[in-house]
Design an enzyme around this catalytic site. Structure first.
Site, PDB file in Angstrom:
ATOM      1  CB  SER A 279      29.343 -37.756 113.532  1.00  0.00           C
ATOM      2  OG  SER A 279      30.263 -37.970 114.589  1.00  0.00           O
TER       3      SER A 279
ATOM      4  CE1 TYR B 252      32.753 -39.624 110.078  1.00  0.00           C
ATOM      5  CE2 TYR B 252      32.919 -38.524 112.197  1.00  0.00           C
ATOM      6  CZ  TYR B 252      32.324 -39.451 111.383  1.00  0.00           C
ATOM      7  OH  TYR B 252      31.282 -40.206 111.865  1.00  0.00           O
TER       8      TYR B 252
END
Length: 250
Positions: free
Chosen positions: A141, A156
């Protein structure tokens, strides 16, 4: 005795995984899909097989369970043509700020995003190494590179950053076995992992930092993954493709 673990959610119907499976089947790949929702991934496999006339398989598996993963990979190895490509896409997000993160929340994210990726990769890479051919792609990401994002926070971002280091290490260690390992780092992609469908207001905020002038789609990411799995990417390993519309320019 192990404490019970909270269950992650099944894959999104609008997610990168489904789009990638569809893209690969359209290119002639035989595709195996892993997901918590066995009925959903079996339905997808059947549809892809019917539409593209390629063998496909859907298996319900919790990737946090090492033994279940190994059994699932063995099943793929026995039922489909030679295992060549692996896309590590399963993941959960976490919008919890760092000072509010509990140990349980941290572990929930790490269990899926990092430990689950390890389990699947360890099982698949041993088969690839035996054939001296393989392609591994980790879906990371932009949050891993910029330090958080518009939705995912510390847990995350940390888990996704770990996937980048993992892929680079695999590139070095598995290169002698004919295996490449790369990553894609999507930015603002319109998927449910960002907290649901994007409203016009949220899109307007995101567009302020996107030079390309639009929100990314799952097909934008799937196309890059398919390239990294293909024959023309054989000299690429240990690299990260930023699929983010210019929101993060290193």
């Amino acid at each position: 005795m192990n404490a019970p673990r909270s269950s992650p959610e099944p894959a999104s119907e609008r997610g990168i995984g489904r789009a990638t499976a569809s893209w690969l089947a359209a290119e002639g790949w035989s595709v195996a899909v892993f997901d918590l929702d066995e009925a959903a991934c079996q339905d997808l496999a059947t549809r892809l097989q019917d539409e593209h006339d390629v063998p496909c398989l859907g298996i319900g598996v919790d990737i946090r369970d090492r033994e279940a993963v190994r059994a699932a990979v063995d099943r793929v190895n026995g039922a489909l043509p030679q295992l060549v490509g692996l896309v590590n896409n399963a993941g959960v997000s976490s919008p919890v700020p760092f000072l509010e993160v509990t140990e349980a929340e941290w572990q929930r994210v790490i269990d899926v995003n990092l430990n689950g990726t390890f389990h699947v990769t360890h099982a698949a890479a041993q088969i690839m190494a035996g054939h001296r051919l393989g392609r591994i792609v980790n879906v990371s990401s932009a949050s891993a590179e910029r330090g958080g994002g518009v939705y995912g926070r510390a847990a995350y971002s940390a888990s996704k950053a770990a996937l980048l280091g993992f892929a680079r290490t695999l590139a070095r260690e598995l290169g002698p076995y004919g295996i490449t390992a790369n990553s894609v780092a999507p930015g603002s992609i319109d998927t449910d992992i960002m907290g649901g469908r994007l409203s016009d207001e949220r899109k307007a905020v995101l567009l302020q930092e996107l030079p390309v002038g639009r929100i990314g789609t799952v097909d934008d990411v799937a196309a890059v993954i398919a390239f990294l799995l293909g024959e023309h990417a054989g000299y690429l390993t240990g690299v990260t493709y930023d699929v983010n519309g210019g929101s993060h320019i290193a």
